[in-house]
Design an enzyme around this catalytic site. Structure first.
Site, short mmCIF file in Angstrom:
data_model
loop_
_atom_site.label_atom_id
_atom_site.label_comp_id
_atom_site.label_asym_id
_atom_site.label_seq_id
_atom_site.Cartn_x
_atom_site.Cartn_y
_atom_site.Cartn_z
N ARG A 68 0.83 -1.21 0.00
CA ARG A 68 0.00 0.00 0.00
C ARG A 68 0.86 1.27 0.00
NH1 ARG A 68 -3.31 2.58 4.43
NH2 ARG A 68 -5.05 3.64 3.40
N HIS A 72 0.38 4.28 -2.65
CA HIS A 72 0.09 5.65 -2.20
C HIS A 72 1.20 6.60 -2.58
CE1 HIS A 72 -3.52 5.31 0.68
NE2 HIS A 72 -3.49 4.23 -0.09
N ASP A 73 2.40 6.10 -2.78
CA ASP A 73 3.49 6.94 -3.26
C ASP A 73 3.31 7.27 -4.73
OD1 ASP A 73 6.01 8.27 -3.30
OD2 ASP A 73 6.94 6.47 -4.14
N GLY A 107 5.72 11.10 -9.52
CA GLY A 107 4.85 10.03 -9.05
C GLY A 107 5.55 9.12 -8.06
N SER A 111 7.82 10.42 -2.02
CA SER A 111 7.32 11.61 -1.32
C SER A 111 6.48 11.21 -0.11
CB SER A 111 6.50 12.48 -2.27
OG SER A 111 5.39 11.78 -2.80
N GLU A 123 2.67 14.18 3.21
CA GLU A 123 1.50 13.41 2.81
C GLU A 123 0.99 12.45 3.88
OE1 GLU A 123 2.88 11.59 -0.80
OE2 GLU A 123 3.48 13.54 -1.62
N ASN A 129 -4.24 8.69 4.29
CA ASN A 129 -3.03 8.13 4.90
C ASN A 129 -3.01 8.17 6.42
OD1 ASN A 129 -2.06 7.78 2.28
ND2 ASN A 129 -0.89 9.69 2.30
N HIS A 228 -6.19 -5.76 -2.48
CA HIS A 228 -7.06 -5.85 -1.30
C HIS A 228 -7.32 -7.29 -0.89
CE1 HIS A 228 -8.90 -1.52 -1.47
NE2 HIS A 228 -7.60 -1.53 -1.26
#
Length: 353
Positions: A68, A72-73, A107, A111, A123, A129, A228
Site C-alpha cells: 500500500r 500511495h506513493d 509520481g 514523497s 503526505e 493516509n 485488497h
C-alpha cells in the site's frame, strides 16, 4: 480572425508541449533498468528481500502495508509549479490552463515517506493516509542497511518498489521484474494526496477516471484492486457500506456491524478479504461476486458495470489475475519517475538531504 489565429497557435503550442513531455517520459522510463544496481550495490535486492521476508514472518499484515505504501506513493504527484518542476510525467491539461499551471508532476518518488517540516506538511497526515499507512519502520531499517553497504546509492523510491514486490511474493503472490533507477523527490504534497488517492466511497466511474489520469487502463485498475486480497480497513472506511449499501451479503454484513457501530468506534479493523486475509490470491474477486466486498469502492467493481466480466475472470483464473497484476504493478511503478539528475538519493527516507 485574430482570435481564431491566436486560438490555433495556442492549441499548436499545447500539442507541441505534450509531445515534448511524452518524449521526456519515454526517456525517463528508458533510464530505468532491472540491473541498475548490479555494479554500484550488488547486494541491494537481496538485502531488501531478506528484510521484507523477516518483517512479514513477524506480522503478515506488514506485507499488505508495504504494498500500500508503494501505491500511495505512486498515485500522489507532488512537485513545484512550472518552470521549476521536472518534466517526468504528463497531467491532463485543458486548453484553458494558465501557463503557470502547466506543471509536470512526479509520481513514484518516495514523497509519501517524508516527515512534516517547518516548511511544508507532508503526505502522511492526508485523509487517505493518516492513522492507516504502516511499514515506515521497515523501510527505515532497510535504508540503514543499504546506507551501510552502499552509501547514497539506493533510492527510497526504489526500496518501496522492490519491497512491494517482495511483500507480494512473501504472501504467496506472483513476482515480477522491478525496473530500478528512480530518484527521490525533495518535496511532498498534502493537498494532492487528498485529491489523487481514490476514496473507499468511490464509484466505478470515479475509480476508472482516477486510474486513467495516471495512464492506467480499466484492466490495470481491476487487477491492482486485487491488492485488497491482503490488509485490513478501519470501521470508518466501511461503515457506510455495511449500514447503507443494499448490494451486500446479509450474512457478511451482520458480524461486521457487531464490531463497527453505526456511530463512533471508527478504529475497529476488518480484513479486506475475509476468505483468505493473510494470503495473496484471487479470493478477493470471489468475495466481490458473492457481494462480500468490504469497501463500497471494492463492490463497485462488480455491480452491474463494465468491469463485472473481468472480476468474474479473475475469480475463476488465479493465473490470469497474477499475470495481469504483475504487469499492472510494473506500469504503476513507472508513473512519473525521477531519473538521472532529477531528484536525489536520500540518506534518510524521512527527510531530504
Amino acid at each position: 480572425m485574430a482570435t481564431a489565429r491566436s486560438s490555433h497557435r495556442f492549441r499548436h503550442s499545447m500539442l507541441s508541449l505534450i509531445l515534448a513531455l511524452a518524449t521526456m517520459v519515454a526517456t525517463a522510463r528508458a533510464q530505468l533498468s532491472p540491473t541498475f544496481y548490479a555494479s554500484s550495490c550488488p547486494a541491494a535486492l537481496a538485502t531488501i528481500k531478506t528484510a521484507v521476508s523477516a518483517a512479514v514472518v513477524l506480522d503478515r499484515r506488514t506485507g499488505g502495508s508495504l504494498l500500500r505504501l508503494h501505491f500511495h506513493d505512486c498515485f500522489v504527484q507532488a512537485s513545484p509549479r512550472f518552470p521549476q518542476c521536472h518534466c517526468q510525467s504528463i497531467e491532463v491539461i485543458s486548453v484553458s490552463t494558465p501557463r503557470d499551471e502547466l506543471c509536470v508532476r512526479q509520481g513514484c518518488d518516495a514523497s509519501v515517506l517524508l516527515d512534516d517540516t517547518g516548511n511544508f506538511t507532508g503526505e502522511k497526515s492526508a485523509g487517505p493516509n493518516a492513522g492507516s499507512l504502516r511499514g515506515f519502520g521497515v523501510i527505515d531499517a532497510i535504508k540503514v542497511l543499504l546506507e551501510a553497504l552502499c552509501p547514497r546509492t539506493v533510492s527510497c523510491a526504489d526500496i518501496l518498489a522492490v519491497a512491494a514486490r517482495d511483500s507480494v511474493v512473501a504472501l504467496g503472490g506472483p513476482s515480477w521484474t522491478v525496473q530500478l533507477g528512480r530518484k527521490d523527490s525533495t518535496t511532498a504534497s498534502l493537498s494532492t494526496a487528498n485529491t489523487d488517492l481514490p476514496s473507499p466511497a468511490s464509484s466505478l466511474s470515479t475509480l476508472l477516471a482516477a486510474f486513467a489520469r495516471k495512464g492506467l487502463s480499466s484492466t490495470d485498475m481491476v487487477a491492482l484492486s486485487g491488492a485488497h486480497t491482503v490488509g485490513q480497513a478501519q470501521c470508518q472506511n466501511y461503515r457506510a457500506r455495511i449500514y447503507n449499501d443494499t448490494n451486500i451479503n446479509a450474512a457478511f454484513a451482520a458480524p461486521l456491524r457487531a464490531g463497527c457501530p453505526a456511530s463512533g468506534g471508527g478504529g475497529a479493523l476488518a480484513p479486506l478479504d475475509a476468505s483468505t486475509p493473510n494470503a495473496f490470491d484471487n479470493a478477493y474477486y470471489g468475495d466481490l461476486v458473492a457481494q462480500r466486498g468490504l469497501l463500497h469502492s471494492d463492490q463497485e467493481l462488480f455491480n452491474g458495470g463494465s468491469t463485472d466480466g473481468l472480476v468474474r475472470s479473475y475469480a475463476a483464473s488465479p493465473a490470469r489475475f497474477s499475470s495481469d497484476f504483475a504487469a499492472a504493478m510494473v506500469r504503476m511503478g513507472g508513473i512519473g519517475v525521477l531519473t538521472g539528475s532529477s531528484g536525489q538519493v536520500r540518506r534518510n527516507c524521512r527527510r531530504v538531504n
